[in-house]
Design a protein around this motif. Structure first.
Motif, PDB file in Angstrom:
ATOM      1  N   ALA A   6       4.198 -21.622   7.233  1.00 39.13           N
ATOM      2  CA  ALA A   6       4.898 -20.389   7.617  1.00 39.13           C
ATOM      3  C   ALA A   6       4.757 -19.345   6.526  1.00 39.13           C
ATOM      4  CB  ALA A   6       6.372 -20.680   7.894  1.00 39.13           C
ATOM      5  N   GLU A   7       4.244 -18.174   6.900  1.00 43.55           N
ATOM      6  CA  GLU A   7       4.137 -17.083   5.951  1.00 43.55           C
ATOM      7  C   GLU A   7       5.427 -16.276   5.920  1.00 43.55           C
ATOM      8  OE1 GLU A   7      -0.089 -17.969   7.211  1.00 43.55           O
ATOM      9  OE2 GLU A   7       1.849 -17.853   8.182  1.00 43.55           O
ATOM     10  N   LYS A   8       5.695 -15.683   4.783  1.00 41.97           N
ATOM     11  CA  LYS A   8       6.845 -14.797   4.610  1.00 41.97           C
ATOM     12  C   LYS A   8       6.351 -13.443   4.114  1.00 41.97           C
ATOM     13  CE  LYS A   8       9.957 -17.921   5.621  1.00 41.97           C
ATOM     14  NZ  LYS A   8      10.769 -17.797   6.859  1.00 41.97           N
ATOM     15  N   VAL A   9       6.974 -12.392   4.625  1.00 44.08           N
ATOM     16  CA  VAL A   9       6.563 -11.047   4.219  1.00 44.08           C
ATOM     17  C   VAL A   9       6.714 -10.878   2.710  1.00 44.08           C
ATOM     18  CG1 VAL A   9       7.112  -8.592   4.436  1.00 44.08           C
ATOM     19  CG2 VAL A   9       7.082 -10.052   6.466  1.00 44.08           C
ATOM     20  N   ALA A  10       7.779 -11.435   2.159  1.00 41.95           N
ATOM     21  CA  ALA A  10       8.042 -11.263   0.728  1.00 41.95           C
ATOM     22  C   ALA A  10       6.962 -11.895  -0.145  1.00 41.95           C
ATOM     23  CB  ALA A  10       9.405 -11.853   0.376  1.00 41.95           C
ATOM     24  N   THR A  11       6.287 -12.931   0.364  1.00 44.53           N
ATOM     25  CA  THR A  11       5.289 -13.629  -0.442  1.00 44.53           C
ATOM     26  C   THR A  11       3.864 -13.196  -0.131  1.00 44.53           C
ATOM     27  OG1 THR A  11       5.213 -15.441   1.180  1.00 44.53           O
ATOM     28  CG2 THR A  11       6.774 -15.647  -0.649  1.00 44.53           C
TER      29      THR A  11
ATOM     30  N   ASN B 288       7.651  -5.308  11.471  1.00 46.53           N
ATOM     31  CA  ASN B 288       8.328  -4.134  10.934  1.00 46.53           C
ATOM     32  C   ASN B 288       8.503  -4.236   9.418  1.00 46.53           C
ATOM     33  OD1 ASN B 288      11.201  -2.549  10.428  1.00 46.53           O
ATOM     34  ND2 ASN B 288       9.926  -1.574  11.984  1.00 46.53           N
ATOM     35  N   ASP B 289       8.875  -5.430   8.944  1.00 46.69           N
ATOM     36  CA  ASP B 289       9.043  -5.620   7.499  1.00 46.69           C
ATOM     37  C   ASP B 289       7.721  -5.471   6.757  1.00 46.69           C
ATOM     38  OD1 ASP B 289      11.710  -6.056   7.932  1.00 46.69           O
ATOM     39  OD2 ASP B 289      11.595  -8.238   7.791  1.00 46.69           O
ATOM     40  N   LEU B 290       6.650  -6.011   7.330  1.00 44.81           N
ATOM     41  CA  LEU B 290       5.348  -5.902   6.684  1.00 44.81           C
ATOM     42  C   LEU B 290       4.861  -4.456   6.696  1.00 44.81           C
ATOM     43  CD1 LEU B 290       3.057  -7.449   5.324  1.00 44.81           C
ATOM     44  CD2 LEU B 290       2.020  -7.782   7.576  1.00 44.81           C
ATOM     45  N   PHE B 291       5.129  -3.740   7.767  1.00 45.24           N
ATOM     46  CA  PHE B 291       4.770  -2.322   7.861  1.00 45.24           C
ATOM     47  C   PHE B 291       5.445  -1.535   6.731  1.00 45.24           C
ATOM     48  CE2 PHE B 291       4.131   1.850   9.429  1.00 45.24           C
ATOM     49  CZ  PHE B 291       3.180   1.813  10.441  1.00 45.24           C
ATOM     50  N   HIS B 292       6.732  -1.804   6.526  1.00 50.02           N
ATOM     51  CA  HIS B 292       7.476  -1.110   5.470  1.00 50.02           C
ATOM     52  C   HIS B 292       6.987  -1.515   4.080  1.00 50.02           C
ATOM     53  CE1 HIS B 292      10.569   1.114   7.679  1.00 50.02           C
ATOM     54  NE2 HIS B 292      10.590   0.114   8.533  1.00 50.02           N
ATOM     55  N   LYS B 293       6.668  -2.803   3.908  1.00 53.28           N
ATOM     56  CA  LYS B 293       6.242  -3.274   2.584  1.00 53.28           C
ATOM     57  C   LYS B 293       4.905  -2.656   2.191  1.00 53.28           C
ATOM     58  CE  LYS B 293       5.046  -7.424  -0.039  1.00 53.28           C
ATOM     59  NZ  LYS B 293       4.923  -8.901  -0.038  1.00 53.28           N
ATOM     60  N   TRP B 294       3.979  -2.599   3.121  1.00 53.85           N
ATOM     61  CA  TRP B 294       2.651  -2.066   2.828  1.00 53.85           C
ATOM     62  C   TRP B 294       2.589  -0.545   2.975  1.00 53.85           C
ATOM     63  CZ3 TRP B 294      -1.226  -5.971   5.488  1.00 53.85           C
ATOM     64  CH2 TRP B 294      -1.197  -7.173   4.772  1.00 53.85           C
ATOM     65  N   LYS B 295       3.642   0.063   3.554  1.00 59.11           N
ATOM     66  CA  LYS B 295       3.710   1.524   3.720  1.00 59.11           C
ATOM     67  C   LYS B 295       2.467   2.051   4.437  1.00 59.11           C
ATOM     68  CE  LYS B 295       6.473   2.009  -0.495  1.00 59.11           C
ATOM     69  NZ  LYS B 295       7.733   2.135   0.260  1.00 59.11           N
ATOM     70  N   ILE B 296       2.224   1.506   5.600  1.00 58.94           N
ATOM     71  CA  ILE B 296       1.016   1.834   6.353  1.00 58.94           C
ATOM     72  C   ILE B 296       1.095   3.255   6.891  1.00 58.94           C
ATOM     73  CG2 ILE B 296      -0.367   1.191   8.363  1.00 58.94           C
ATOM     74  CD1 ILE B 296       0.588  -1.678   7.950  1.00 58.94           C
ATOM     75  N   GLY B 297       0.021   4.005   6.735  1.00 57.82           N
ATOM     76  CA  GLY B 297      -0.020   5.390   7.173  1.00 57.82           C
ATOM     77  C   GLY B 297       0.332   6.349   6.038  1.00 57.82           C
ATOM     78  N   GLU B 298       0.007   7.615   6.239  1.00 59.53           N
ATOM     79  CA  GLU B 298       0.341   8.622   5.239  1.00 59.53           C
ATOM     80  C   GLU B 298       1.818   8.984   5.308  1.00 59.53           C
ATOM     81  OE1 GLU B 298      -2.233  11.968   5.690  1.00 59.53           O
ATOM     82  OE2 GLU B 298      -3.725  11.137   4.330  1.00 59.53           O
ATOM     83  N   LYS B 299       2.375   9.305   4.158  1.00 61.25           N
ATOM     84  CA  LYS B 299       3.802   9.621   4.095  1.00 61.25           C
ATOM     85  C   LYS B 299       4.147  10.873   4.884  1.00 61.25           C
ATOM     86  CE  LYS B 299       7.561  10.116   0.747  1.00 61.25           C
ATOM     87  NZ  LYS B 299       7.914  10.132  -0.697  1.00 61.25           N
ATOM     88  N   LYS B 300       3.237  11.850   4.905  1.00 63.71           N
ATOM     89  CA  LYS B 300       3.537  13.111   5.576  1.00 63.71           C
ATOM     90  C   LYS B 300       3.447  12.982   7.093  1.00 63.71           C
ATOM     91  CE  LYS B 300       1.864  15.979   1.751  1.00 63.71           C
ATOM     92  NZ  LYS B 300       0.887  17.016   1.349  1.00 63.71           N
TER      93      LYS B 300
END
Length: 306
Positions: free
Chosen positions: A24-29, A85-97
């Protein structure tokens, strides 16, 4: 005998619980991504990785949008929506603007897929649209044709993004007369698909056996140490003599006497220094590929099973 049987059952239970979480993978790891295609489950061919990576890079170069592909073994006890959703937030996918980012997640052992969409894409890639793309991948996923399914999904998404930005992607396959930009292998050329193996053939019994003996050894070691500590524990009080209530703890240089209220802490050999408690996190961000440009996701998207 009964105690040994109970201990053995507890050890087996511990091994079983450990075996469930081995894959099992975890987003935190999960580490920071080194590319747009991150095949943690190891189900994609090198050719598919190269093709999909080229599409994602061209999308980024020409539209400033980001498409990420992630395969994992299993979600464990976490839902596909929360994991994506957690992985999306961790990797910050996409441009901030613009928040124009998208994540395609595939949990192979769980037979689950999820397409997570950033805020900036919700106008052109709403839940219904990405749901249709995901269901289009299901037939190939059921046949374990992960290469075909992921290429199909990435091409579908990339075409929508390119059309919205009025650009042409050279990495997409040429359009056929019907206007379809993807090519799905015909059933005649697909290799025969064997039925999925039962769970007892997919379990790594050797690893489970090793874990069992390790847990059993650790449990016996704890019991042995407990008995040793119990046998060496003083029973007549610590330094309690008949002449009074003098208490002596010579190992730490601590002396207390009831002949008054004098208190002495000689600290000869028991001084404490907290100089080594500082922690440093060197991180693993040496790679130039940081994984995203600060994008965010509002939890939009679609998912399903296969």
């Amino acid at each position: 005998m009964r105690q040994r049987m109970r201990s053995g059952l507890l050890a087996l239970l511990l091994v079983w619980v450990c075996s469930l979480g081995l894959r099992a993978e975890k987003v935190a790891t999960l580490p920071a991504p080194k590319s747009y295609v991150n095949d943690y489950a190891g189900v994609l061919s090198d050719a598919t990785k190269t093709q999909t990576e080229a599409i994602c890079r061209e999308v980024h170069d020409k539209t400033k949008a980001q498409i990420f592909v992630v395969t994992i073994h299993t979600l464990g006890d976490e839902s596909k929506e929360q994991f994506a959703n957690d992985l999306f937030h961790k990797w910050k996918i996409g441009e901030k603007k613009t928040d124009r980012g998208l994540l395609l997640l595939f949990s192979i052992d769980d037979h689950k897929w999820r397409i997570e969409v950033g805020y900036g894409f919700e106008g052109i890639l709403n839940d219904a649209k990405v749901g249709d793309i995901g269901r289009e991948m299901v037939p190939a996923l059921k046949q374990k044709d992960y290469d075909g399914a992921i290429v199909l999904g990435v091409q579908r998404v990339a075409k929508v993004v390119a059309d919205d930005a009025n650009v042409t992607l050279d990495t997409l396959t040429p359009s056929d007369p019907s206007g379809d930009t993807t090519s799905t292998p015909s059933s005649e050329v697909l290799p025969p698909v064997s039925p999925p193996k039962p769970w007892w053939q997919r379990v790594n019994w050797f690893a489970c056996l090793v874990l069992f003996f390790l847990c059993l050894y650790f449990w016996h070691w704890i019991r042995r140490m407990g008995r040793r500590l119990a046998s060496t524990r003083p029973r007549s009080g610590l330094g309690n003599t008949s002449s009074g209530s003098n208490y002596t703890r010579s190992g730490a240089g601590f002396i207390s006497s009831n002949s008054g209220s004098n208190f002495s802490d000689s600290s000869s050999g028991s001084s404490f220094s907290d100089s080594g408690s500082s922690s440093s996190d060197s991180g693993s961000s040496s790679d130039s590929f940081s994984g995203g440009d600060g994008g965010d996701s509002g939890g939009g998207g679609a998912g399903g099973d296969w």
